[in-house]
Design a protein around this motif. Structure first.
Motif, PDB file in Angstrom:
ATOM      1  N   GLY A 134       0.783  -1.224   0.000  1.00  0.00           N
ATOM      2  CA  GLY A 134       0.000   0.000   0.000  1.00  0.00           C
ATOM      3  C   GLY A 134       0.815   1.274   0.000  1.00  0.00           C
ATOM      4  O   GLY A 134       0.259   2.379   0.085  1.00  0.00           O
ATOM      5  N   ARG A 135       2.134   1.161  -0.103  1.00  0.00           N
ATOM      6  CA  ARG A 135       3.030   2.323  -0.049  1.00  0.00           C
ATOM      7  C   ARG A 135       3.515   2.687  -1.450  1.00  0.00           C
ATOM      8  O   ARG A 135       4.064   1.854  -2.154  1.00  0.00           O
ATOM      9  N   LYS A 136       3.296   3.917  -1.869  1.00  0.00           N
ATOM     10  CA  LYS A 136       3.753   4.398  -3.168  1.00  0.00           C
ATOM     11  C   LYS A 136       4.974   5.279  -2.961  1.00  0.00           C
ATOM     12  O   LYS A 136       4.914   6.295  -2.277  1.00  0.00           O
ATOM     13  N   ARG A 137       6.107   4.892  -3.512  1.00  0.00           N
ATOM     14  CA  ARG A 137       7.333   5.669  -3.359  1.00  0.00           C
ATOM     15  C   ARG A 137       7.450   6.707  -4.467  1.00  0.00           C
ATOM     16  O   ARG A 137       6.905   6.538  -5.563  1.00  0.00           O
ATOM     17  N   SER A 138       8.177   7.782  -4.198  1.00  0.00           N
ATOM     18  CA  SER A 138       8.247   8.884  -5.153  1.00  0.00           C
ATOM     19  C   SER A 138       9.648   9.474  -5.212  1.00  0.00           C
ATOM     20  O   SER A 138      10.404   9.427  -4.239  1.00  0.00           O
ATOM     21  N   VAL A 139       9.984  10.029  -6.374  1.00  0.00           N
ATOM     22  CA  VAL A 139      11.307  10.605  -6.572  1.00  0.00           C
ATOM     23  C   VAL A 139      11.215  11.824  -7.480  1.00  0.00           C
ATOM     24  O   VAL A 139      10.376  11.876  -8.385  1.00  0.00           O
ATOM     25  N   LEU A 140      12.048  12.815  -7.206  1.00  0.00           N
ATOM     26  CA  LEU A 140      12.227  13.977  -8.078  1.00  0.00           C
ATOM     27  C   LEU A 140      13.556  13.800  -8.792  1.00  0.00           C
ATOM     28  O   LEU A 140      14.594  13.633  -8.139  1.00  0.00           O
ATOM     29  N   ILE A 141      13.531  13.834 -10.126  1.00  0.00           N
ATOM     30  CA  ILE A 141      14.726  13.611 -10.941  1.00  0.00           C
ATOM     31  C   ILE A 141      15.079  14.908 -11.659  1.00  0.00           C
ATOM     32  O   ILE A 141      14.332  15.364 -12.531  1.00  0.00           O
ATOM     33  N   GLY A 160       8.093   0.771 -10.102  1.00  0.00           N
ATOM     34  CA  GLY A 160       6.796   1.247  -9.627  1.00  0.00           C
ATOM     35  C   GLY A 160       6.869   2.540  -8.837  1.00  0.00           C
ATOM     36  O   GLY A 160       6.078   2.755  -7.907  1.00  0.00           O
ATOM     37  N   VAL A 161       7.793   3.426  -9.212  1.00  0.00           N
ATOM     38  CA  VAL A 161       8.005   4.683  -8.487  1.00  0.00           C
ATOM     39  C   VAL A 161       7.245   5.819  -9.151  1.00  0.00           C
ATOM     40  O   VAL A 161       7.201   5.929 -10.386  1.00  0.00           O
ATOM     41  N   GLU A 162       6.632   6.682  -8.352  1.00  0.00           N
ATOM     42  CA  GLU A 162       5.990   7.898  -8.851  1.00  0.00           C
ATOM     43  C   GLU A 162       7.096   8.918  -9.109  1.00  0.00           C
ATOM     44  O   GLU A 162       7.858   9.264  -8.199  1.00  0.00           O
ATOM     45  N   GLU A 203       3.379  17.101   1.152  1.00  0.00           N
ATOM     46  CA  GLU A 203       4.094  15.988   1.775  1.00  0.00           C
ATOM     47  C   GLU A 203       5.537  15.872   1.313  1.00  0.00           C
ATOM     48  O   GLU A 203       6.439  15.563   2.079  1.00  0.00           O
ATOM     49  N   GLY A 204       5.791  16.105   0.025  1.00  0.00           N
ATOM     50  CA  GLY A 204       7.131  15.957  -0.523  1.00  0.00           C
ATOM     51  C   GLY A 204       7.382  14.570  -1.077  1.00  0.00           C
ATOM     52  O   GLY A 204       6.518  13.688  -1.016  1.00  0.00           O
ATOM     53  N   VAL A 205       8.589  14.363  -1.615  1.00  0.00           N
ATOM     54  CA  VAL A 205       8.957  13.090  -2.236  1.00  0.00           C
ATOM     55  C   VAL A 205       9.918  12.311  -1.345  1.00  0.00           C
ATOM     56  O   VAL A 205      10.561  12.864  -0.452  1.00  0.00           O
ATOM     57  N   ASP A 206      10.022  11.019  -1.619  1.00  0.00           N
ATOM     58  CA  ASP A 206      10.910  10.161  -0.827  1.00  0.00           C
ATOM     59  C   ASP A 206      12.379  10.402  -1.139  1.00  0.00           C
ATOM     60  O   ASP A 206      13.238  10.214  -0.275  1.00  0.00           O
ATOM     61  N   ALA A 207      12.685  10.775  -2.392  1.00  0.00           N
ATOM     62  CA  ALA A 207      14.084  10.969  -2.775  1.00  0.00           C
ATOM     63  C   ALA A 207      14.179  12.000  -3.887  1.00  0.00           C
ATOM     64  O   ALA A 207      13.220  12.210  -4.652  1.00  0.00           O
ATOM     65  N   VAL A 208      15.337  12.640  -3.962  1.00  0.00           N
ATOM     66  CA  VAL A 208      15.658  13.541  -5.070  1.00  0.00           C
ATOM     67  C   VAL A 208      16.997  13.110  -5.640  1.00  0.00           C
ATOM     68  O   VAL A 208      17.962  12.930  -4.892  1.00  0.00           O
TER      69      VAL A 208
END
Length: 322
Positions: A134-141, A160-162, A203-208
């Motif tokens: 149920g956890r969606k991870r996210s990154v700014l590239i 499967g990363v947003e 909320e922000g993203v998990d990683a940049v």
């Protein structure tokens, strides 16, 4: 042999094609007849003395290539710190990988630096393992339309990363969206820090994945969610990264460096990365994105494309015909 040589540290104009002695492989190295070389921003920084460990000129430039390994006659793609942009290069066997049959020399030369960097960025961000239910991870590239950026989008889609990505061109962003980028941000039209905050409801993203340096490191830290990570793998602005300690404290966030030159010396890291990347290659899920192919004699044009941010994906030098 013909090679691209940096004469001094004054910039891209200081490179020239000239005759150089053939390389003498050291223990553990193989001699490769080079077909093509992949250009990286690190190569541009090297011409100005801005890359760590740059030797005193003159020396042969270039760090990734494809070609034929003389001892086995197999097609290989490889990574070496210097001397890739020549008709022959010596590289450690541990940093040579087989070229997929369906790939051209140009595609193969565009693989090592970009895809290992992108994969290891996800690894350092803790995203190569399955996410919690149920956890969606996210990154700014950042520089999402460049070599590492396009590789990161392809890999992120498989994981499967947003993904949120920045670029200065609507045309380039449109191409990257076709690769799987969900949120395209033209940083010349919108402030990416504000945009990420709005798109993630604060909320922000998990990683940049950050390779700009300067104030962008601080801005990237402010784009994180709680316990997020900035993966710093370059300083394209030429400025030392600035750190927003308050943002780090407030979110228990962290800043972590990634330097492929260092990690490439560690088989315990590179081999598992290759095992996963090669599986995706076999499944036809990774395709190096190439924007320009230039002859070795026009290498300065390639450096200028990188310097001005005019490239999409990879700039490749055609060095020899196998």
């Amino acid at each position: 042999m013909k090679a691209l040589v940096l004469q001094n540290l004054s910039g891209p104009e200081a490179i020239a094609v000239q005759e150089m002695p053939d390389p003498n492989p050291k223990a553990g190295q193989s001699l490769v007849r080079v077909a093509a070389g992949g250009m990286n921003f690190a190569d541009l920084m090297t011409t100005k003395g801005g890359y760590a460990g740059t030797p005193q000129p003159p020396f042969i430039v270039g760090r990734e290539f494809s070609g034929i390994e003389e001892s086995s006659s197999r097609r290989v793609m490889g990574y070496t710190q210097w001397a890739a942009f020549a008709e022959k290069t010596a590289a450690y066997s541990s940093l040579l990988w087989p070229v997929p049959e369906s790939w051209s020399d140009e595609q193969a030369s565009a693989f090592p630096v970009n895809y290992f960097t992108a994969y290891l960025a996800y690894w350092q961000a803790g995203m190569t393992e399955p996410a919690e239910a149920g956890r969606k991870r996210s990154v700014l590239i950042h520089a999402v339309a460049g070599g590492v950026g396009t590789a990161a989008v392809q890999i992120g889609q498989l994981l499967g990363v947003e993904m949120y990505g920045t670029s200065s061109s609507e045309e380039k962003l449109a191409k990257v969206k076709q690769l799987g980028l969900q949120h395209a941000i033209n940083y010349k039209q919108r402030d990416y820090e504000e945009t990420v905050r709005n798109l993630t409801n604060g909320e922000g993203v998990d990683a940049v994945f950050e390779m700009l340096g300067g104030e962008h490191t601080a801005k990237s830290l402010r784009c994180l969610r709680d316990f997020g990570r900035v993966i710093q793998y370059g300083t394209a602005t030429g400025q030392q990264p600035k750190i927003d300690l308050r943002a780090m404290y407030a979110k228990s966030a962290s800043l972590q460096g990634l330097w492929l030159t260092y990690l490439s010396q560690k088989p315990e890291i590179m081999e598992p990365a290759w095992q996963q990347l090669s599986k995706w290659i076999e499944q036809g899920k990774l395709t190096p994105q190439i924007g320009h192919v230039l002859p070795l004699e026009k290498a300065v044009e390639g450096y200028k494309l990188l310097e001005l941010g005019k490239n999409y994906g990879k700039v490749v030098l055609k060095i020899a015909t196998q």
